[in-house]
Motif scaffolding. Structure first.
Motif, mmCIF file in Angstrom:
data_model
loop_
_atom_site.group_PDB
_atom_site.id
_atom_site.type_symbol
_atom_site.label_atom_id
_atom_site.label_comp_id
_atom_site.label_asym_id
_atom_site.label_seq_id
_atom_site.Cartn_x
_atom_site.Cartn_y
_atom_site.Cartn_z
ATOM 1 N N SER A 56 5.174 17.607 11.407
ATOM 2 C CA SER A 56 6.248 18.595 11.283
ATOM 3 C C SER A 56 7.323 18.056 10.354
ATOM 4 O O SER A 56 7.593 16.867 10.312
ATOM 5 C CB SER A 56 6.837 18.913 12.653
ATOM 6 N N GLY A 57 7.920 18.936 9.599
ATOM 7 C CA GLY A 57 8.973 18.522 8.682
ATOM 8 C C GLY A 57 8.472 18.080 7.325
ATOM 9 O O GLY A 57 9.228 17.568 6.520
ATOM 10 N N GLY A 58 7.184 18.240 7.053
ATOM 11 C CA GLY A 58 6.659 17.894 5.742
ATOM 12 C C GLY A 58 6.262 16.441 5.641
ATOM 13 O O GLY A 58 6.339 15.685 6.602
ATOM 14 N N GLY A 59 5.867 16.037 4.461
ATOM 15 C CA GLY A 59 5.404 14.674 4.257
ATOM 16 C C GLY A 59 6.091 13.996 3.100
ATOM 17 O O GLY A 59 6.587 14.634 2.180
ATOM 18 N N VAL A 60 6.133 12.664 3.175
ATOM 19 C CA VAL A 60 6.735 11.849 2.137
ATOM 20 C C VAL A 60 5.770 10.710 1.843
ATOM 21 O O VAL A 60 5.180 10.138 2.762
ATOM 22 C CB VAL A 60 8.091 11.262 2.614
ATOM 23 N N THR A 61 5.588 10.372 0.570
ATOM 24 C CA THR A 61 4.741 9.250 0.189
ATOM 25 C C THR A 61 5.628 8.090 -0.248
ATOM 26 O O THR A 61 6.506 8.259 -1.088
ATOM 27 C CB THR A 61 3.781 9.648 -0.951
ATOM 28 N N VAL A 62 5.406 6.914 0.357
ATOM 29 C CA VAL A 62 6.188 5.704 0.056
ATOM 30 C C VAL A 62 5.263 4.488 0.096
ATOM 31 O O VAL A 62 4.125 4.571 0.535
ATOM 32 C CB VAL A 62 7.353 5.502 1.065
ATOM 33 N N ARG A 63 5.795 3.334 -0.343
ATOM 34 C CA ARG A 63 5.055 2.073 -0.283
ATOM 35 C C ARG A 63 5.494 1.263 0.929
ATOM 36 O O ARG A 63 6.655 1.287 1.323
ATOM 37 C CB ARG A 63 5.296 1.247 -1.537
ATOM 38 N N VAL A 64 4.551 0.535 1.492
ATOM 39 C CA VAL A 64 4.833 -0.327 2.635
ATOM 40 C C VAL A 64 5.599 -1.545 2.135
ATOM 41 O O VAL A 64 5.106 -2.293 1.284
ATOM 42 C CB VAL A 64 3.520 -0.765 3.333
ATOM 43 N N ALA A 65 6.823 -1.738 2.666
ATOM 44 C CA ALA A 65 7.641 -2.882 2.275
ATOM 45 C C ALA A 65 7.210 -4.137 3.031
ATOM 46 O O ALA A 65 7.229 -5.240 2.475
ATOM 47 C CB ALA A 65 9.112 -2.602 2.528
ATOM 48 N N ASP A 66 6.832 -3.981 4.296
ATOM 49 C CA ASP A 66 6.406 -5.114 5.113
ATOM 50 C C ASP A 66 5.746 -4.600 6.381
ATOM 51 O O ASP A 66 5.856 -3.419 6.712
ATOM 52 C CB ASP A 66 7.594 -6.002 5.481
ATOM 53 N N ILE A 67 5.090 -5.498 7.120
ATOM 54 C CA ILE A 67 4.439 -5.167 8.384
ATOM 55 C C ILE A 67 4.810 -6.250 9.387
ATOM 56 O O ILE A 67 4.802 -7.441 9.041
ATOM 57 C CB ILE A 67 2.903 -5.107 8.229
ATOM 58 N N GLU A 68 5.147 -5.840 10.606
ATOM 59 C CA GLU A 68 5.492 -6.788 11.659
ATOM 60 C C GLU A 68 4.619 -6.548 12.889
ATOM 61 O O GLU A 68 4.316 -5.411 13.231
ATOM 62 C CB GLU A 68 6.954 -6.643 12.086
ATOM 63 N N ASP B 13 0.837 -1.209 0.000
ATOM 64 C CA ASP B 13 0.000 0.000 0.000
ATOM 65 C C ASP B 13 0.871 1.258 0.000
ATOM 66 O O ASP B 13 1.957 1.278 0.582
ATOM 67 C CB ASP B 13 -0.903 0.052 1.230
ATOM 68 N N GLU B 14 0.364 2.303 -0.615
ATOM 69 C CA GLU B 14 1.030 3.596 -0.576
ATOM 70 C C GLU B 14 0.557 4.337 0.678
ATOM 71 O O GLU B 14 -0.633 4.369 0.978
ATOM 72 C CB GLU B 14 0.664 4.394 -1.829
ATOM 73 N N VAL B 15 1.519 4.903 1.434
ATOM 74 C CA VAL B 15 1.207 5.645 2.654
ATOM 75 C C VAL B 15 1.974 6.960 2.643
ATOM 76 O O VAL B 15 2.948 7.120 1.912
ATOM 77 C CB VAL B 15 1.554 4.831 3.927
ATOM 78 N N GLU B 16 1.528 7.890 3.482
ATOM 79 C CA GLU B 16 2.135 9.217 3.550
ATOM 80 C C GLU B 16 2.467 9.549 5.002
ATOM 81 O O GLU B 16 1.689 9.255 5.903
ATOM 82 C CB GLU B 16 1.135 10.237 2.999
ATOM 83 N N THR B 17 3.634 10.152 5.221
ATOM 84 C CA THR B 17 3.964 10.662 6.549
ATOM 85 C C THR B 17 3.461 12.101 6.611
ATOM 86 O O THR B 17 3.627 12.865 5.669
ATOM 87 C CB THR B 17 5.474 10.628 6.836
ATOM 88 N N VAL B 18 2.817 12.453 7.735
ATOM 89 C CA VAL B 18 2.239 13.789 7.895
ATOM 90 C C VAL B 18 2.628 14.321 9.257
ATOM 91 O O VAL B 18 2.542 13.615 10.254
ATOM 92 C CB VAL B 18 0.697 13.753 7.775
ATOM 93 N N ALA C 57 9.577 11.278 12.555
ATOM 94 C CA ALA C 57 9.805 11.396 13.996
ATOM 95 C C ALA C 57 8.531 11.061 14.761
ATOM 96 O O ALA C 57 7.421 11.105 14.207
ATOM 97 C CB ALA C 57 10.253 12.816 14.347
ATOM 98 N N ARG C 58 8.709 10.761 16.026
ATOM 99 C CA ARG C 58 7.575 10.538 16.924
ATOM 100 C C ARG C 58 6.647 11.756 16.846
ATOM 101 O O ARG C 58 7.107 12.887 16.774
ATOM 102 C CB ARG C 58 8.084 10.364 18.351
ATOM 103 N N GLY C 59 5.363 11.507 16.817
ATOM 104 C CA GLY C 59 4.386 12.593 16.737
ATOM 105 C C GLY C 59 3.827 12.799 15.348
ATOM 106 O O GLY C 59 2.779 13.425 15.194
ATOM 107 N N GLN C 60 4.509 12.278 14.331
ATOM 108 C CA GLN C 60 3.940 12.328 12.992
ATOM 109 C C GLN C 60 2.952 11.184 12.850
ATOM 110 O O GLN C 60 2.858 10.312 13.708
ATOM 111 C CB GLN C 60 5.040 12.204 11.934
ATOM 112 N N VAL C 61 2.206 11.173 11.758
ATOM 113 C CA VAL C 61 1.320 10.053 11.474
ATOM 114 C C VAL C 61 1.714 9.417 10.155
ATOM 115 O O VAL C 61 2.311 10.051 9.287
ATOM 116 C CB VAL C 61 -0.184 10.447 11.432
ATOM 117 N N LEU C 62 1.369 8.155 10.037
ATOM 118 C CA LEU C 62 1.474 7.419 8.793
ATOM 119 C C LEU C 62 0.037 7.181 8.372
ATOM 120 O O LEU C 62 -0.755 6.640 9.170
ATOM 121 C CB LEU C 62 2.216 6.101 9.025
ATOM 122 N N ALA C 63 -0.350 7.627 7.170
ATOM 123 C CA ALA C 63 -1.761 7.610 6.798
ATOM 124 C C ALA C 63 -1.950 7.374 5.307
ATOM 125 O O ALA C 63 -1.002 7.481 4.520
ATOM 126 C CB ALA C 63 -2.406 8.945 7.177
#
Length: 185
Positions: A41-53, A34-39, A81-87
């Protein structure tokens, strides 16, 4: 509902080729690929999930309520960083100002008067950030055990939505809680 995970910790794996973000899935689901975005402070980046543990076991999917590690490739560990979200991309955005309804605790519980310009520590999800409070509608002071509508300006943007609850500290003591009623651009 769209996927949302508050980032609690960040780990660099395999000499920095993978980054693992840990936290509890607040809503929705995420799958490998799945494609996810970090949101946040410091802006956001969109990447794909490589794996889940989960508990050091690889799983195909994480759903609401699960504590997991989401492995990402193509992102630097210092970009998250801590405090951001992955969404889910575009489902939530970062804001540094909002209108909220707050309720102060009693003096015995740590509540203290809040006046315009007070700097409070705000906590929502895993984010902790300083912000300046201004009571609205001509209110000069918010006293313990009272409610008020306030404008909050944070020192750095945090992933927020209307209806999001938060807690705050004043003079290094738990002082109250509130709910975001309107986001301000």
């Amino acid at each position: 509902m769209p996927f949302l995970l508050w980032v609690e910790d960040v780990f660099s794996l395999r000499q920095g080729r993978l980054v693992m973000l840990t936290g509890r899935v607040e809503r929705g689901r995420v799958r490998k690929g799945d494609e996810v975005e970090t949101v946040g402070s410091g802006g956001g980046v969109t990447v794909r999930v490589a794996d889940i543990e989960q508990s050091r076991v690889r799983i195909d999917e994480a759903t609401s309520g699960m504590n997991v590690g989401v492995l990402l490739r193509g992102i630097a560990a210092d970009a998250v960083a801590r405090g951001q979200v992955l969404a889910t991309p575009g489902s939530i955005s970062a804001h540094a100002a909002f209108i909220a309804d707050i309720a102060l605790l009693s003096e015995e519980q740590g509540g203290a008067e809040v006046v315009p310009g007070d700097r409070l520590h705000f906590y929502t999800g895993s984010a902790a950030v300083l912000g300046t409070v201004t009571p609205l509608h001509g209110v000069d002071v918010v006293r313990p055990l009272h409610r008020a509508e306030v404008r909050v300006v944070l020192e750095e943007p945090v992933a927020l939505e209307e209806g999001r609850s938060f807690a705050f500290r004043h003079h290094n003591r738990a002082a109250g809680s509130g709910t975001v009623t309107r986001l301000v651009c």
